[in-house]
Design a protein around this motif. Structure first.
Motif, PDB file in Angstrom:
ATOM      1  N   ALA A  51       0.847  -1.194   0.000  1.00  0.00           N
ATOM      2  CA  ALA A  51       0.000   0.000   0.000  1.00  0.00           C
ATOM      3  C   ALA A  51       0.879   1.240   0.000  1.00  0.00           C
ATOM      4  N   ASP A  52       0.334   2.349  -0.481  1.00  0.00           N
ATOM      5  CA  ASP A  52       1.088   3.605  -0.497  1.00  0.00           C
ATOM      6  C   ASP A  52       1.270   4.156   0.909  1.00  0.00           C
ATOM      7  N   THR A  53       0.228   4.072   1.727  1.00  0.00           N
ATOM      8  CA  THR A  53       0.274   4.516   3.117  1.00  0.00           C
ATOM      9  C   THR A  53      -0.516   3.515   3.960  1.00  0.00           C
ATOM     10  N   CYS A  54      -0.423   3.670   5.285  1.00  0.00           N
ATOM     11  CA  CYS A  54      -1.201   2.811   6.178  1.00  0.00           C
ATOM     12  C   CYS A  54      -1.575   3.607   7.425  1.00  0.00           C
ATOM     13  N   ARG A  55      -2.373   3.012   8.273  1.00  0.00           N
ATOM     14  CA  ARG A  55      -2.853   3.707   9.462  1.00  0.00           C
ATOM     15  C   ARG A  55      -1.753   3.957  10.481  1.00  0.00           C
ATOM     16  N   ASP A  56      -0.622   3.263  10.357  1.00  0.00           N
ATOM     17  CA  ASP A  56       0.465   3.407  11.321  1.00  0.00           C
ATOM     18  C   ASP A  56       1.559   4.360  10.863  1.00  0.00           C
ATOM     19  N   CYS A  57       1.391   5.018   9.721  1.00  0.00           N
ATOM     20  CA  CYS A  57       2.421   5.945   9.240  1.00  0.00           C
ATOM     21  C   CYS A  57       2.638   7.064  10.260  1.00  0.00           C
ATOM     22  N   PRO A  58       3.854   7.209  10.782  1.00  0.00           N
ATOM     23  CA  PRO A  58       4.103   8.297  11.733  1.00  0.00           C
ATOM     24  C   PRO A  58       3.952   9.648  11.058  1.00  0.00           C
ATOM     25  N   PRO A  59       3.315  10.605  11.706  1.00  0.00           N
ATOM     26  CA  PRO A  59       3.175  11.940  11.111  1.00  0.00           C
ATOM     27  C   PRO A  59       4.526  12.618  10.979  1.00  0.00           C
ATOM     28  N   SER A  60       4.601  13.541  10.034  1.00  0.00           N
ATOM     29  CA  SER A  60       5.777  14.400   9.821  1.00  0.00           C
ATOM     30  C   SER A  60       6.937  13.707   9.128  1.00  0.00           C
ATOM     31  N   LEU A  61       6.918  12.384   9.007  1.00  0.00           N
ATOM     32  CA  LEU A  61       8.006  11.675   8.368  1.00  0.00           C
ATOM     33  C   LEU A  61       7.716  11.463   6.886  1.00  0.00           C
ATOM     34  N   VAL A 217      12.202  14.536   6.050  1.00  0.00           N
ATOM     35  CA  VAL A 217      12.873  13.819   7.131  1.00  0.00           C
ATOM     36  C   VAL A 217      12.436  12.365   7.049  1.00  0.00           C
ATOM     37  N   SER A 218      13.378  11.491   6.774  1.00  0.00           N
ATOM     38  CA  SER A 218      13.111  10.058   6.710  1.00  0.00           C
ATOM     39  C   SER A 218      13.737   9.378   7.914  1.00  0.00           C
ATOM     40  N   LEU A 219      13.192   8.221   8.255  1.00  0.00           N
ATOM     41  CA  LEU A 219      13.625   7.500   9.443  1.00  0.00           C
ATOM     42  C   LEU A 219      14.168   6.127   9.061  1.00  0.00           C
ATOM     43  N   LEU A 220      15.278   5.751   9.668  1.00  0.00           N
ATOM     44  CA  LEU A 220      15.848   4.418   9.503  1.00  0.00           C
ATOM     45  C   LEU A 220      16.163   3.856  10.876  1.00  0.00           C
ATOM     46  N   VAL A 221      15.643   2.662  11.159  1.00  0.00           N
ATOM     47  CA  VAL A 221      15.856   2.037  12.466  1.00  0.00           C
ATOM     48  C   VAL A 221      16.392   0.628  12.302  1.00  0.00           C
ATOM     49  N   ALA A 222      16.999   0.135  13.359  1.00  0.00           N
ATOM     50  CA  ALA A 222      17.482  -1.251  13.348  1.00  0.00           C
ATOM     51  C   ALA A 222      16.326  -2.232  13.380  1.00  0.00           C
ATOM     52  N   ALA A 223      15.302  -1.928  14.167  1.00  0.00           N
ATOM     53  CA  ALA A 223      14.209  -2.883  14.342  1.00  0.00           C
ATOM     54  C   ALA A 223      12.889  -2.158  14.528  1.00  0.00           C
ATOM     55  N   ARG A 224      11.833  -2.867  14.176  1.00  0.00           N
ATOM     56  CA  ARG A 224      10.494  -2.314  14.293  1.00  0.00           C
ATOM     57  C   ARG A 224       9.592  -3.307  15.005  1.00  0.00           C
ATOM     58  N   SER A 225       8.783  -2.792  15.913  1.00  0.00           N
ATOM     59  CA  SER A 225       7.797  -3.622  16.586  1.00  0.00           C
ATOM     60  C   SER A 225       6.642  -3.879  15.623  1.00  0.00           C
ATOM     61  N   VAL A 226       6.370  -5.149  15.344  1.00  0.00           N
ATOM     62  CA  VAL A 226       5.337  -5.521  14.379  1.00  0.00           C
ATOM     63  C   VAL A 226       4.393  -6.519  15.020  1.00  0.00           C
ATOM     64  N   ARG A 227       3.107  -6.203  14.962  1.00  0.00           N
ATOM     65  CA  ARG A 227       2.097  -7.107  15.514  1.00  0.00           C
ATOM     66  C   ARG A 227       1.058  -7.433  14.444  1.00  0.00           C
ATOM     67  N   GLY A 228       0.230  -8.402  14.753  1.00  0.00           N
ATOM     68  CA  GLY A 228      -0.867  -8.744  13.850  1.00  0.00           C
ATOM     69  C   GLY A 228      -0.477  -9.766  12.811  1.00  0.00           C
ATOM     70  N   ARG A 229      -1.314  -9.865  11.792  1.00  0.00           N
ATOM     71  CA  ARG A 229      -1.171 -10.905  10.773  1.00  0.00           C
ATOM     72  C   ARG A 229       0.133 -10.791   9.992  1.00  0.00           C
ATOM     73  N   ALA A 230       0.505  -9.549   9.627  1.00  0.00           N
ATOM     74  CA  ALA A 230       1.741  -9.362   8.863  1.00  0.00           C
ATOM     75  C   ALA A 230       2.949  -9.792   9.677  1.00  0.00           C
ATOM     76  N   GLY A 231       2.942  -9.501  10.978  1.00  0.00           N
ATOM     77  CA  GLY A 231       4.047  -9.915  11.833  1.00  0.00           C
ATOM     78  C   GLY A 231       4.167 -11.420  11.902  1.00  0.00           C
ATOM     79  N   ALA A 232       3.038 -12.100  11.981  1.00  0.00           N
ATOM     80  CA  ALA A 232       3.061 -13.562  12.022  1.00  0.00           C
ATOM     81  C   ALA A 232       3.584 -14.134  10.710  1.00  0.00           C
TER      82      ALA A 232
END
Length: 262
Positions: A51-61, A217-232
């Motif tokens: 998807a282009d965006t999702c409900r979890d997209c952090p604002p301002s990034l 401003v873009s963000l790059l992290v080592a790890a992301r907390s992922v829950r739900g079906r996609a995480g599984a």
């Protein structure tokens, strides 16, 4: 030369379990879970379909990417980097982060950013830990993408641990926590941190950078907390799919099927 000397005196061990070879032993390597497509193109969250965006997209990034899911050996490695002073973890995770962000083009220059900075600790926490773990990661990422690393932010107050706060509470608490220390912030900034949960901290940093002149401003992290079906679905995969120090060939499976940051 100094790094090689330290490796002789204090051999590096597995970032996950501290028992096997560096950067991750075979057992930990197979337990790594990379963030792979399908993804949200904007924030990099794993989804059931692209998807282009999702409900979890952090604002301002403008965009966000993560190398791994925050679990198993990666979670252990991040905690070791943050609280045990094991700086060798920064190179292991930082190399994977650089691969997850975007490969260098044919000329050797990187894309998507003019400068790399990091989410700073408060002076009190930095003094307690002896260094800033996000800066350690940023240095590795910047070096591999041939970008400058600059301190651009300061934390004006310490709001304490955020782990037990809900997303809305985090965003409210983090408002105004960061200030830019420069008035000539480049247009495109790559912000580095260790873990992305709700994005409230990164959004507060992005707000401060944008107010000082940054356009993206873009963000790059080592790890992301992922829950739900996609995480599984991700957890059922095998292997990291990202380049790590010591592996034979650099490259990123996590970016191969998705649009790269531009």
């Amino acid at each position: 030369m100094w790094d090689r000397l330290l490796d002789v005196l204090y051999p590096r061990t597995c970032a996950g379990c501290r028992r096997g070879p560096w950067p991750f032993c075979p057992d930990c390597m197979t337990a790594l879970v990379a963030v792979t497509p399908p993804l949200c193109d904007r924030c990099g969250r794993p989804l059931v379909r692209t998807a282009d965006t999702c409900r979890d997209c952090p604002p301002s990034l403008h965009r966000a990417r993560a190398a791994f899911v925050y679990e198993g050996p990666v979670r252990s490695a991040v905690l070791r980097l943050k609280f045990a002073g094991d700086r060798s973890v920064a190179r292991a995770l930082g190399s994977a982060m650089a691969s997850a962000w975007a490969p260098a083009d044919a000329s050797g220059s990187s894309t998507g950013a003019d400068v790399v900075t990091w989410v700073p600790l408060s002076p009190k926490r930095r003094a307690k830990r002896g260094y800033d773990q996000a800066r350690a990661l940023a240095v590795v990422v910047a070096r591999e993408h041939r970008l400058p690393t600059r301190p651009l932010l300061r934390r004006v107050r310490d709001v304490g641990p955020q782990a037990r706060r809900a997303g809305a509470d985090r965003r409210q608490v983090m408002e105004g926590v960061f200030r830019s220390i420069r008035t000539d912030v480049p247009e495109r900034v790559l912000l580095v941190d260790d873990v992305l949960t709700t994005g409230a901290t990164a959004a507060a940093c992005a707000d401060a950078l944008r107010s000082a002149g940054a356009c993206e401003v873009s963000l790059l992290v080592a790890a992301r907390s992922v829950r739900g079906r996609a995480g599984a679905m991700l957890a059922s995969g095998s292997g990291p799919g990202l380049w790590l120090p010591g592996r034979s060939s650099p490259g990123s499976r996590s970016q191969s099927q998705a649009k790269r940051p531009t």
